[in-house]
Enzyme design. Structure first.
Site, PDB file in Angstrom:
ATOM      1  N   GLY A 132       5.265  -0.420  -5.574  1.00 14.92           N
ATOM      2  CA  GLY A 132       5.729  -1.626  -6.260  1.00 14.92           C
ATOM      3  C   GLY A 132       5.255  -1.734  -7.699  1.00 14.92           C
ATOM      4  O   GLY A 132       5.450  -0.826  -8.517  1.00 14.92           O
ATOM      5  N   GLY A 167       2.218  -1.834  -8.927  1.00 17.42           N
ATOM      6  CA  GLY A 167       1.114  -0.930  -9.274  1.00 17.42           C
ATOM      7  C   GLY A 167       1.660   0.399  -9.758  1.00 17.42           C
ATOM      8  O   GLY A 167       1.220   0.946 -10.774  1.00 17.42           O
ATOM      9  N   SER A 189       0.340 -15.300  -8.959  1.00 17.43           N
ATOM     10  CA  SER A 189       1.706 -15.496  -8.468  1.00 17.43           C
ATOM     11  C   SER A 189       2.132 -16.938  -8.728  1.00 17.43           C
ATOM     12  O   SER A 189       1.282 -17.832  -8.846  1.00 17.43           O
ATOM     13  CB  SER A 189       1.713 -15.233  -6.955  1.00 17.43           C
ATOM     14  OG  SER A 189       2.887 -15.711  -6.366  1.00 17.43           O
ATOM     15  N   TYR A 192      -1.740 -17.283   1.620  1.00 23.88           N
ATOM     16  CA  TYR A 192      -1.300 -16.468   0.463  1.00 23.88           C
ATOM     17  C   TYR A 192      -1.524 -17.259  -0.831  1.00 23.88           C
ATOM     18  O   TYR A 192      -2.086 -16.730  -1.800  1.00 23.88           O
ATOM     19  CB  TYR A 192       0.172 -16.076   0.615  1.00 23.88           C
ATOM     20  CG  TYR A 192       0.665 -15.198  -0.526  1.00 23.88           C
ATOM     21  CD1 TYR A 192       0.153 -13.912  -0.718  1.00 23.88           C
ATOM     22  CD2 TYR A 192       1.638 -15.647  -1.415  1.00 23.88           C
ATOM     23  CE1 TYR A 192       0.595 -13.109  -1.770  1.00 23.88           C
ATOM     24  CE2 TYR A 192       2.088 -14.844  -2.465  1.00 23.88           C
ATOM     25  CZ  TYR A 192       1.561 -13.576  -2.640  1.00 23.88           C
ATOM     26  OH  TYR A 192       1.991 -12.783  -3.684  1.00 23.88           O
TER      27      TYR A 192
HETATM   28  N1  LIG Z   1       6.795  -8.847  -5.796  1.00 26.10           N
HETATM   29  C1  LIG Z   1       6.683 -10.108  -6.196  1.00 26.10           C
HETATM   30  O1  LIG Z   1       7.674 -10.835  -6.334  1.00 26.10           O
HETATM   31  C2  LIG Z   1       5.340 -10.695  -6.449  1.00 26.10           C
HETATM   32  C3  LIG Z   1       5.277 -12.033  -6.873  1.00 26.10           C
HETATM   33  C4  LIG Z   1       4.044 -12.574  -7.179  1.00 26.10           C
HETATM   34  C5  LIG Z   1       2.904 -11.808  -7.080  1.00 26.10           C
HETATM   35  N2  LIG Z   1       2.976 -10.518  -6.648  1.00 26.10           N
HETATM   36  C6  LIG Z   1       1.731  -9.764  -6.529  1.00 26.10           C
HETATM   37  O2  LIG Z   1       1.905  -8.485  -7.081  1.00 26.10           O
HETATM   38  C7  LIG Z   1       0.950  -7.592  -6.498  1.00 26.10           C
HETATM   39  C8  LIG Z   1       1.632  -6.273  -6.148  1.00 26.10           C
HETATM   40  O3  LIG Z   1       2.557  -6.492  -5.095  1.00 26.10           O
HETATM   41  P1  LIG Z   1       3.967  -5.756  -5.031  1.00 26.10           P
HETATM   42  O4  LIG Z   1       4.991  -6.797  -5.224  1.00 26.10           O
HETATM   43  O5  LIG Z   1       3.974  -4.552  -5.868  1.00 26.10           O
HETATM   44  O6  LIG Z   1       4.007  -5.374  -3.467  1.00 26.10           O
HETATM   45  P2  LIG Z   1       4.025  -3.975  -2.702  1.00 26.10           P
HETATM   46  O7  LIG Z   1       5.206  -3.175  -3.129  1.00 26.10           O
HETATM   47  O8  LIG Z   1       3.903  -4.325  -1.262  1.00 26.10           O
HETATM   48  O9  LIG Z   1       2.707  -3.269  -3.232  1.00 26.10           O
HETATM   49  C9  LIG Z   1       1.462  -3.723  -2.826  1.00 26.10           C
HETATM   50  C10 LIG Z   1       0.483  -2.578  -2.915  1.00 26.10           C
HETATM   51  O10 LIG Z   1      -0.797  -3.049  -2.472  1.00 26.10           O
HETATM   52  C11 LIG Z   1      -1.337  -2.056  -1.632  1.00 26.10           C
HETATM   53  N3  LIG Z   1      -2.340  -2.582  -0.703  1.00 26.10           N
HETATM   54  C12 LIG Z   1      -2.183  -3.511   0.266  1.00 26.10           C
HETATM   55  N4  LIG Z   1      -3.324  -3.664   0.940  1.00 26.10           N
HETATM   56  C13 LIG Z   1      -4.219  -2.818   0.396  1.00 26.10           C
HETATM   57  C14 LIG Z   1      -5.562  -2.495   0.675  1.00 26.10           C
HETATM   58  N5  LIG Z   1      -6.233  -3.055   1.697  1.00 26.10           N
HETATM   59  N6  LIG Z   1      -6.186  -1.571  -0.084  1.00 26.10           N
HETATM   60  C15 LIG Z   1      -5.525  -0.956  -1.091  1.00 26.10           C
HETATM   61  N7  LIG Z   1      -4.250  -1.202  -1.396  1.00 26.10           N
HETATM   62  C16 LIG Z   1      -3.597  -2.118  -0.645  1.00 26.10           C
HETATM   63  C17 LIG Z   1      -0.136  -1.515  -0.892  1.00 26.10           C
HETATM   64  O11 LIG Z   1      -0.481  -0.279  -0.310  1.00 26.10           O
HETATM   65  P3  LIG Z   1       0.330   0.326   0.943  1.00 26.10           P
HETATM   66  O12 LIG Z   1       1.568   0.887   0.344  1.00 26.10           O
HETATM   67  O13 LIG Z   1      -0.607   1.344   1.492  1.00 26.10           O
HETATM   68  O14 LIG Z   1       0.629  -0.796   1.877  1.00 26.10           O
HETATM   69  C18 LIG Z   1       0.866  -1.404  -2.022  1.00 26.10           C
HETATM   70  O15 LIG Z   1       0.710  -0.202  -2.752  1.00 26.10           O
HETATM   71  C19 LIG Z   1       0.356  -8.321  -5.301  1.00 26.10           C
HETATM   72  O16 LIG Z   1      -0.928  -8.774  -5.640  1.00 26.10           O
HETATM   73  C20 LIG Z   1       1.291  -9.514  -5.108  1.00 26.10           C
HETATM   74  O17 LIG Z   1       0.622 -10.637  -4.572  1.00 26.10           O
HETATM   75  C21 LIG Z   1       4.173  -9.945  -6.327  1.00 26.10           C
END
Ligand SMILES: NC(=O)c1ccc[n+]([C@@H]2O[C@H](COP(=O)([O-])OP(=O)(O)OC[C@H]3O[C@@H](n4cnc5c(N)ncnc54)[C@H](OP(=O)(O)O)[C@@H]3O)[C@@H](O)[C@H]2O)c1
Length: 292
Positions: free
Chosen positions: A13, A15, A139, A164
C-alpha cells in the site's frame, strides 16, 4: 534525496509507494515489514522500476515489542544515522478484538504502541542525522477518535471502529507531543503528521474484509478512493518538503481531505490537547517499557 537514509514501515500500500518514490529520488531506503516474502517482492518491484535504487528489506513485526527492539538495535548498529522515519504500517478494524504478542489490543498495539517503541529505539540514530524527520501516519478517522484512558485496550467493550479511531488519534497526538519534546530537549527532530485521505490499498481486505458490511459499502463507493500513489503524496510531502515544518499535519486538499494534493490538514481540539498528550506519552512509556 541522495545521501539521505529513510526507514518506511509497511511493505504494501502506502508504505510501498513511499519507499518507491524515495528510492527513485536517490535515498537509501529500508523497508520494514513482518512478511519477508512481501518484503522481497517490494524490493524486486522497486529495483525493476529504479535499477539504481539503494533499497533493503528488514524484518519488523510492530505487534511484537521484542521484534521492534531487535530491529531498532540492528539499525542503530548498521546505520550511521536515520534521516527519515515514516511510521506508516497499520491494521484497520479487525471484526473481533485481537491482541499483539504482548497482549495489547491489535490496532492500538500495532498502529501506535509499536511505532512509539520503534521511534524510541531509533532515537540515537535519528539524533545523529543533521535534519531528522519522523512522520506519523494518522487518518480522517482520528477526528472521531477518543483516547479512552479507562479502557485503552478495549477490554470492557470492543468496537472495531472506535479502537481504530483511538489508535489513529494516538498517532497524531504522538506526532505533536514528539515535536514539543524535541524542541524542549534539543533533539533536532522535526515530527510531522500526515494522512492519505481515502486511498485504494489492502487496508480493508486485511482488516474487516471485502465482504464485510464496510467492505461492501466501500466497493460500491469505489469512486471515492484515490490511487495509493496519490494517497502517499501527503506522507512524502511531510517527509521531504522544506515547506513541511515540525508540528504540522498534512492531508489531501479536496472533498473534506479525502482526495487531492497535499495541503494543511485540520487538527481537532482533541488532537491538540497537550495535557492528554503528556498523559498518553507517560502511559505509553509504561506499556512499552521504552523511555526516550
Ligand atoms: N488506505 C487508506 O485509505 C488510509 C486512510 C487513512 C489512514 N491510512 C493509514 O495508512 C497506513 C498504511 O495503510 P495502507 O492503506 O497502505 O494499508 P495496507 O495496504 O493494508 O498496508 C499496511 C501495511 O502495514 C503492514 N503491517 C500490518 N501489521 C503489521 C505489523 N504488525 N508489523 C509490520 N507491518 C505490519 C502490512 O503488512 P502485511 O502486508 O504483512 O499485512 C502492510 O504492508 C496505515 O497506518 C493506515 O491506518 C490508510
Amino acid at each position: 534525496m541522495k545521501g539521505r537514509s529513510a526507514v518506511v514501515t509497511g511493505t504494501g500500500g502506502l508504505g510501498f509507494e513511499c519507499a518507491l518514490a524515495l528510492s527513485r529520488a536517490g535515498a537509501d531506503v529500508t523497508i520494514a515489514g513482518r512478511n519477508p516474502a512481501k518484503g522481497w517482492d517490494a524490493l524486486s518491484r522497486i529495483k525493476h522500476d529504479a535499477p539504481e535504487a539503494r533499497v533493503h528489506f528488514e524484518a519488523l513485526d510492530l505487534a511484537s515489542f521484542a521484534s521492534v527492539e531487535q530491529f531498532g538495535s540492528r539499525l542503530c548498529k548498521e546505520k550511521e544515522s536515520v534521516d527519515i522515519l515514516i511510521n506508516n504500517a497499520g491494521v484497520m478494524m479487525p471484526p473481533t478484538r485481537k491482541l499483539t504478542e504482548d497482549g495489547f489490543e491489535l490496532q492500538l498495539g500495532t498502529n501506535y504502541l509499536g511505532h512509539f517503541a520503534l521511534t524510541g529505539h531509533l532515537l540515537p540514530a535519528l539524533r545523529k542525522s543533521n535534519q531528522p524527520r519522523v512522520i506519523s501516519v494518522s487518518s480522517i478517522a482520528a477526528r472521531q477518535g477518543k483516547i479512552n484512558f479507562d479502557d485503552l485496550q478495549s477490554e470492557k467493550s470492543y468496537s472495531a471502529i472506535r479502537a481504530y479511531g483511538q489508535s489513529k488519534l494516538a498517532c497524531l497526538m504522538f506526532a505533536l507531543e514528539l515535536q514539543r519534546r524535541s524542541e524542549a530537549n534539543g533533539w533536532g527532530i522535526s515530527s510531522i503528521a500526515a494522512h492519505p485521505g481515502i486511498s485504494r490499498t489492502e487496508l480493508l481486505a486485511n482488516g474487516p474484509g471485502r465482504m464485510s458490511p464496510i467492505g461492501i459499502i466501500s466497493n460500491a463507493m469505489g469512486f471515492l478512493f484515490q490511487p495509493a500513489v496519490q494517497g502517499a503524496l501527503p506522507l512524502l510531502f511531510a517527509a521531504t518538503s522544506l515547506m513541511a515544518q515540525g508540528g504540522s499535519y498534512h492531508g489531501p486538499d479536496r472533498m473534506g481531505e479525502t482526495r487531492g494534493y497535499p495541503a494543511a490538514a485540520k487538527v481537532s481540539q482533541k488532537a491538540n490537547d497537550a495535557t492528554s498528550a503528556v498523559r498518553l506519552w507517560e502511559v505509553s512509556e509504561g506499556l512499552t517499557n521504552v523511555a526516550f
